[in-house]
Design a protein around this motif. Structure first.
Motif, PDB file in Angstrom:
ATOM      1  N   UNK A 189       0.811  -1.211   0.000  1.00 54.29           N
ATOM      2  CA  UNK A 189       0.000   0.000   0.000  1.00 54.29           C
ATOM      3  C   UNK A 189       0.845   1.262   0.000  1.00 54.29           C
ATOM      4  N   UNK A 190       1.953   1.230   0.719  1.00 51.28           N
ATOM      5  CA  UNK A 190       2.848   2.383   0.780  1.00 51.28           C
ATOM      6  C   UNK A 190       3.570   2.566  -0.563  1.00 51.28           C
ATOM      7  N   UNK A 191       3.950   1.468  -1.174  1.00 52.34           N
ATOM      8  CA  UNK A 191       4.588   1.551  -2.486  1.00 52.34           C
ATOM      9  C   UNK A 191       3.606   2.064  -3.535  1.00 52.34           C
ATOM     10  N   UNK A 192       2.326   1.663  -3.415  1.00 54.95           N
ATOM     11  CA  UNK A 192       1.312   2.189  -4.330  1.00 54.95           C
ATOM     12  C   UNK A 192       1.189   3.705  -4.165  1.00 54.95           C
ATOM     13  N   UNK A 193       1.200   4.167  -2.917  1.00 58.57           N
ATOM     14  CA  UNK A 193       1.104   5.607  -2.674  1.00 58.57           C
ATOM     15  C   UNK A 193       2.299   6.343  -3.270  1.00 58.57           C
TER      16      UNK A 193
END
Length: 229
Positions: free
Chosen positions: A150-154
Protein backbone atom coordinates in the motif's frame (compact mmCIF):
# COMPACT_ATOMS: atom_id res chain seq x y z
CA UNK A 1 15.14 16.35 0.77
CA UNK A 2 11.64 15.28 1.79
CA UNK A 3 9.06 15.54 -0.98
CA UNK A 4 6.18 13.34 0.18
CA UNK A 5 4.32 12.32 3.34
CA UNK A 6 2.45 9.03 3.74
CA UNK A 7 -0.09 9.65 6.47
CA UNK A 8 -1.98 7.17 8.61
CA UNK A 9 -5.64 7.95 9.35
CA UNK A 10 -6.92 6.41 12.60
CA UNK A 11 -5.51 8.05 15.74
CA UNK A 12 -3.22 10.15 13.57
CA UNK A 13 -5.54 12.64 11.84
CA UNK A 14 -8.61 12.04 14.01
CA UNK A 15 -9.44 10.31 17.31
CA UNK A 16 -10.44 6.73 16.51
CA UNK A 17 -12.38 6.51 19.79
CA UNK A 18 -14.85 9.01 18.33
CA UNK A 19 -15.58 6.60 15.49
CA UNK A 20 -16.28 3.82 17.98
CA UNK A 21 -18.63 6.08 19.93
CA UNK A 22 -20.45 7.03 16.74
CA UNK A 23 -20.92 3.37 15.87
CA UNK A 24 -21.88 2.43 19.41
CA UNK A 25 -24.65 5.04 19.31
CA UNK A 26 -26.13 3.37 16.22
CA UNK A 27 -25.91 -0.09 17.79
CA UNK A 28 -27.37 1.21 21.06
CA UNK A 29 -30.44 2.36 19.16
CA UNK A 30 -30.88 -1.08 17.63
CA UNK A 31 -30.54 -2.88 20.98
CA UNK A 32 -32.81 -0.35 22.68
CA UNK A 33 -35.55 -1.03 20.12
CA UNK A 34 -35.35 -4.75 20.93
CA UNK A 35 -35.05 -4.49 24.70
CA UNK A 36 -37.18 -1.49 25.56
CA UNK A 37 -34.24 0.16 27.33
CA UNK A 38 -33.33 3.76 26.68
CA UNK A 39 -30.67 4.17 23.98
CA UNK A 40 -28.58 6.20 26.42
CA UNK A 41 -28.64 3.31 28.88
CA UNK A 42 -27.52 0.83 26.22
CA UNK A 43 -24.76 3.22 25.14
CA UNK A 44 -23.53 3.40 28.73
CA UNK A 45 -23.49 -0.41 28.79
CA UNK A 46 -21.41 -0.56 25.62
CA UNK A 47 -18.93 1.98 26.95
CA UNK A 48 -18.60 0.13 30.24
CA UNK A 49 -18.01 -3.20 28.48
CA UNK A 50 -15.36 -1.70 26.22
CA UNK A 51 -13.52 -0.19 29.17
CA UNK A 52 -13.64 -3.47 31.02
CA UNK A 53 -13.07 -6.03 28.27
CA UNK A 54 -12.19 -4.24 25.05
CA UNK A 55 -14.24 -4.56 21.86
CA UNK A 56 -14.12 -8.33 21.41
CA UNK A 57 -17.67 -9.75 21.50
CA UNK A 58 -18.87 -6.43 22.86
CA UNK A 59 -22.26 -6.66 21.15
CA UNK A 60 -22.85 -10.18 22.51
CA UNK A 61 -22.20 -8.86 26.01
CA UNK A 62 -24.41 -5.81 25.54
CA UNK A 63 -27.31 -7.92 24.30
CA UNK A 64 -26.98 -10.29 27.25
CA UNK A 65 -26.80 -7.36 29.67
CA UNK A 66 -30.19 -6.20 28.38
CA UNK A 67 -31.82 -9.62 28.50
CA UNK A 68 -31.48 -10.55 24.84
CA UNK A 69 -29.99 -13.83 23.65
CA UNK A 70 -26.88 -12.98 21.58
CA UNK A 71 -27.94 -14.98 18.55
CA UNK A 72 -25.10 -15.03 15.96
CA UNK A 73 -27.38 -13.72 13.22
CA UNK A 74 -28.47 -10.79 15.38
CA UNK A 75 -24.91 -10.04 16.42
CA UNK A 76 -23.94 -10.13 12.76
CA UNK A 77 -26.57 -7.52 11.93
CA UNK A 78 -25.27 -5.28 14.72
CA UNK A 79 -21.71 -5.65 13.46
CA UNK A 80 -22.88 -4.70 9.97
CA UNK A 81 -24.76 -1.68 11.35
CA UNK A 82 -21.59 -0.58 13.14
CA UNK A 83 -19.37 -1.02 10.11
CA UNK A 84 -21.77 0.52 7.62
CA UNK A 85 -22.93 3.52 9.65
CA UNK A 86 -22.19 7.05 8.53
CA UNK A 87 -19.77 8.22 11.21
CA UNK A 88 -20.06 11.48 13.06
CA UNK A 89 -16.39 12.29 13.50
CA UNK A 90 -14.11 15.30 13.19
CA UNK A 91 -10.46 15.87 12.42
CA UNK A 92 -8.26 16.67 15.38
CA UNK A 93 -8.03 20.42 16.04
CA UNK A 94 -5.96 22.24 13.45
CA UNK A 95 -5.49 19.24 11.15
CA UNK A 96 -7.27 20.71 8.13
CA UNK A 97 -5.13 23.85 8.27
CA UNK A 98 -2.07 21.67 8.85
CA UNK A 99 -2.81 19.62 5.73
CA UNK A 100 -3.19 22.81 3.71
CA UNK A 101 0.23 24.02 4.87
CA UNK A 102 1.85 20.63 4.32
CA UNK A 103 0.26 20.36 0.88
CA UNK A 104 2.09 23.50 -0.20
CA UNK A 105 5.43 21.84 0.62
CA UNK A 106 4.94 18.13 0.05
CA UNK A 107 2.92 15.62 -1.90
CA UNK A 108 0.44 13.98 0.47
CA UNK A 109 -1.13 10.53 0.57
CA UNK A 110 -3.20 8.81 3.23
CA UNK A 111 -2.46 5.10 3.60
CA UNK A 112 -5.20 3.57 5.72
CA UNK A 113 -5.81 0.09 7.08
CA UNK A 114 -9.12 -1.66 7.73
CA UNK A 115 -12.30 -2.70 5.98
CA UNK A 116 -12.52 -0.51 2.87
CA UNK A 117 -16.20 0.32 3.39
CA UNK A 118 -15.47 1.58 6.90
CA UNK A 119 -12.38 3.52 5.92
CA UNK A 120 -14.07 5.10 2.90
CA UNK A 121 -16.91 6.32 5.11
CA UNK A 122 -14.39 7.84 7.50
CA UNK A 123 -12.58 9.63 4.68
CA UNK A 124 -15.90 10.93 3.36
CA UNK A 125 -17.12 12.07 6.79
CA UNK A 126 -13.84 13.91 7.35
CA UNK A 127 -13.86 15.34 3.79
CA UNK A 128 -10.22 14.37 3.35
CA UNK A 129 -10.02 13.57 -0.35
CA UNK A 130 -9.70 17.25 -1.38
CA UNK A 131 -6.95 17.76 1.22
CA UNK A 132 -4.50 15.17 -0.14
CA UNK A 133 -3.18 13.92 -3.46
CA UNK A 134 -4.16 10.29 -2.98
CA UNK A 135 -5.82 7.86 -0.57
CA UNK A 136 -4.74 4.21 -0.51
CA UNK A 137 -6.94 1.58 1.12
CA UNK A 138 -4.54 -1.25 1.95
CA UNK A 139 -7.21 -3.94 2.31
CA UNK A 140 -8.41 -3.26 -1.22
CA UNK A 141 -4.93 -4.33 -2.31
CA UNK A 142 -5.10 -7.41 -0.07
CA UNK A 143 -2.07 -5.91 1.64
CA UNK A 144 -2.93 -4.92 5.23
CA UNK A 145 -0.25 -3.04 7.12
CA UNK A 146 2.63 -3.61 7.62
CA UNK A 147 2.67 -5.07 4.11
CA UNK A 148 4.60 -2.45 2.13
CA UNK A 149 2.42 -2.78 -0.99
CA UNK A 150 0.00 0.00 0.00
CA UNK A 151 2.85 2.38 0.78
CA UNK A 152 4.59 1.55 -2.49
CA UNK A 153 1.31 2.19 -4.33
CA UNK A 154 1.10 5.61 -2.67
CA UNK A 155 4.69 6.42 -3.64
CA UNK A 156 3.97 5.40 -7.22
CA UNK A 157 0.87 7.63 -7.32
CA UNK A 158 2.85 10.54 -5.89
CA UNK A 159 5.86 9.96 -8.16
CA UNK A 160 8.21 9.92 -5.18
CA UNK A 161 11.17 7.72 -4.29
CA UNK A 162 11.08 6.04 -0.85
CA UNK A 163 14.16 7.88 0.41
CA UNK A 164 12.35 11.18 -0.15
CA UNK A 165 9.24 10.11 1.76
CA UNK A 166 8.25 10.09 5.42
CA UNK A 167 5.67 7.75 6.90
CA UNK A 168 3.62 9.33 9.69
CA UNK A 169 1.54 7.10 11.93
CA UNK A 170 0.71 5.90 15.43
CA UNK A 171 1.31 2.14 15.26
CA UNK A 172 4.97 1.07 15.39
CA UNK A 173 4.09 -2.48 14.33
CA UNK A 174 2.36 -1.21 11.22
CA UNK A 175 3.60 2.20 10.12
CA UNK A 176 7.20 2.08 11.31
CA UNK A 177 7.71 -1.49 10.11
CA UNK A 178 6.37 -0.56 6.68
CA UNK A 179 8.56 2.54 6.54
CA UNK A 180 11.64 0.48 7.25
CA UNK A 181 10.61 -2.11 4.64
CA UNK A 182 10.31 0.45 1.83
CA UNK A 183 13.36 2.48 2.83
CA UNK A 184 11.48 5.59 3.98
CA UNK A 185 11.90 7.53 7.18
CA UNK A 186 9.16 7.67 9.81
CA UNK A 187 7.59 9.86 12.45
CA UNK A 188 5.61 8.18 15.18
CA UNK A 189 2.59 9.96 16.64
CA UNK A 190 2.48 8.55 20.16
CA UNK A 191 -1.24 8.94 20.72
CA UNK A 192 -4.44 6.91 20.83
CA UNK A 193 -4.71 3.17 21.34
CA UNK A 194 -1.03 2.47 20.73
CA UNK A 195 0.45 5.31 22.75
CA UNK A 196 1.92 2.92 25.32
CA UNK A 197 3.20 0.36 22.83
CA UNK A 198 6.97 0.02 22.91
CA UNK A 199 8.89 1.02 19.83
CA UNK A 200 10.55 -1.79 17.88
CA UNK A 201 14.33 -2.04 17.85
CA UNK A 202 14.05 -3.60 14.38
CA UNK A 203 12.07 -0.63 13.03
CA UNK A 204 12.70 2.45 15.16
CA UNK A 205 11.00 5.70 14.27
CA UNK A 206 13.23 8.58 13.17
CA UNK A 207 11.24 11.07 15.21
CA UNK A 208 8.49 10.82 17.82
CA UNK A 209 5.80 13.39 18.55
CA UNK A 210 2.97 13.47 21.06
CA UNK A 211 0.40 14.80 18.64
CA UNK A 212 -0.02 15.65 14.99
CA UNK A 213 0.23 19.36 15.84
CA UNK A 214 3.99 18.84 16.34
CA UNK A 215 4.50 17.32 12.88
CA UNK A 216 5.86 20.42 11.16
CA UNK A 217 8.60 20.88 13.75
CA UNK A 218 9.54 17.20 13.47
CA UNK A 219 9.75 17.46 9.69
CA UNK A 220 11.96 20.54 9.93
CA UNK A 221 14.26 18.63 12.25
CA UNK A 222 14.29 15.61 9.96
CA UNK A 223 15.06 17.74 6.90
CA UNK A 224 18.42 18.61 8.49
CA UNK A 225 19.49 14.96 8.62
CA UNK A 226 20.39 12.99 5.46
CA UNK A 227 18.15 9.99 4.81
CA UNK A 228 19.30 6.84 6.62
CA UNK A 229 21.84 8.83 8.63
Amino acid sequence: MISALLLDLDDTLYDEASYAMSGFAVVAGRIAALSGAAPSSVLETLIAIERRNGRGKIFDAALAAHGIEPDPALVGRLVTAYRMHRPEIDLLPGVRRLLTRLGSRYRLAIVTDGLPAMQRRKIAALDLEPAVDDVVYTWELHAPKPDPAGFLRALDCLGTAPERAVVVGDNPRHDMVAARAIGARSIRVRAGRFADMASLSSAPEDREIRGIDALEAALTSLEKVPAHA
